[in-house]
Motif scaffolding. Structure first.
Motif, PDB file in Angstrom:
ATOM      1  N   VAL A 152       0.852  -1.197   0.000  1.00 46.66           N
ATOM      2  CA  VAL A 152       0.000   0.000   0.000  1.00 46.66           C
ATOM      3  C   VAL A 152       0.885   1.243   0.000  1.00 46.66           C
ATOM      4  N   LEU A 153       1.910   1.243   0.839  1.00 42.78           N
ATOM      5  CA  LEU A 153       2.833   2.384   0.876  1.00 42.78           C
ATOM      6  C   LEU A 153       3.547   2.559  -0.460  1.00 42.78           C
ATOM      7  N   ARG A 154       3.981   1.455  -1.057  1.00 41.11           N
ATOM      8  CA  ARG A 154       4.645   1.535  -2.370  1.00 41.11           C
ATOM      9  C   ARG A 154       3.737   2.204  -3.391  1.00 41.11           C
ATOM     10  N   GLU A 155       2.481   1.797  -3.442  1.00 40.29           N
ATOM     11  CA  GLU A 155       1.538   2.384  -4.401  1.00 40.29           C
ATOM     12  C   GLU A 155       1.267   3.845  -4.084  1.00 40.29           C
ATOM     13  N   ALA A 156       1.166   4.191  -2.796  1.00 36.54           N
ATOM     14  CA  ALA A 156       0.958   5.589  -2.412  1.00 36.54           C
ATOM     15  C   ALA A 156       2.151   6.444  -2.831  1.00 36.54           C
ATOM     16  N   LEU A 157       3.358   5.926  -2.651  1.00 39.03           N
ATOM     17  CA  LEU A 157       4.552   6.663  -3.071  1.00 39.03           C
ATOM     18  C   LEU A 157       4.599   6.828  -4.583  1.00 39.03           C
TER      19      LEU A 157
END
Length: 145
Positions: free
Chosen positions: A26-31
């Protein structure tokens, strides 16, 4: 050896927040720019209930904020945006990706790059003067206490 629950250090607390595998994705996609539930769901193929729980935890811990938006003719929905502490996790995620690129030959390499000119960048240890410190010269220890 001290159990993590008896005397939690910063790493113990950080792993409690981001240590679940879907949270990293989720963090990867948000970044990478995702902010809508549907964008996360589509990119990750994650179950809606799991995604809802991960986003809620990221909001509750201050790594993301929830901001309402409304498409014309649609009901209001929540968007999820990284806070500054959330954006700072890019260093952690890039270090993990860099390690994977170097040590897991079956992975598809992902390269971090400088947005202004497209030049590749890497994660390294740097001292207070900006001098790169070789990994072999870095020692980490937990202070007694």
């Amino acid at each position: 050896m001290t159990e993590p629950d008896e005397n939690p250090c910063a790493m113990t607390k950080a792993v409690e927040i981001v240590g679940e595998r879907w949270t990293f994705f989720v963090l990867r996609e948000a970044l990478a720019g995702a902010s809508r539930f549907s964008e996360f769901r589509s990119a990750l193929g994650i179950a809606s209930d799991v995604l809802t729980a991960r986003l809620a935890k990221l909001v509750d811990t201050g790594l993301m904020t929830r901001q309402s938006y409304r498409e014309p003719g649609q009901r209001p929905r929540d968007g999820y945006h990284l806070t500054e502490p959330g954006r700072q996790l890019s260093l952690v995620l890039c270090a993990l990706q860099q390690w994977g690129n170097d040590h897991i030959p079956c992975t598809i390499p992902t390269v971090a790059y400088r947005a202004a000119d497209g030049r590749p960048v890497c994660v390294q240890f740097v001292d207070e003067h900006g001098v790169v410190v070789p990994r072999g010269e870095v020692h980490a220890e937990r202070p007694a206490g």
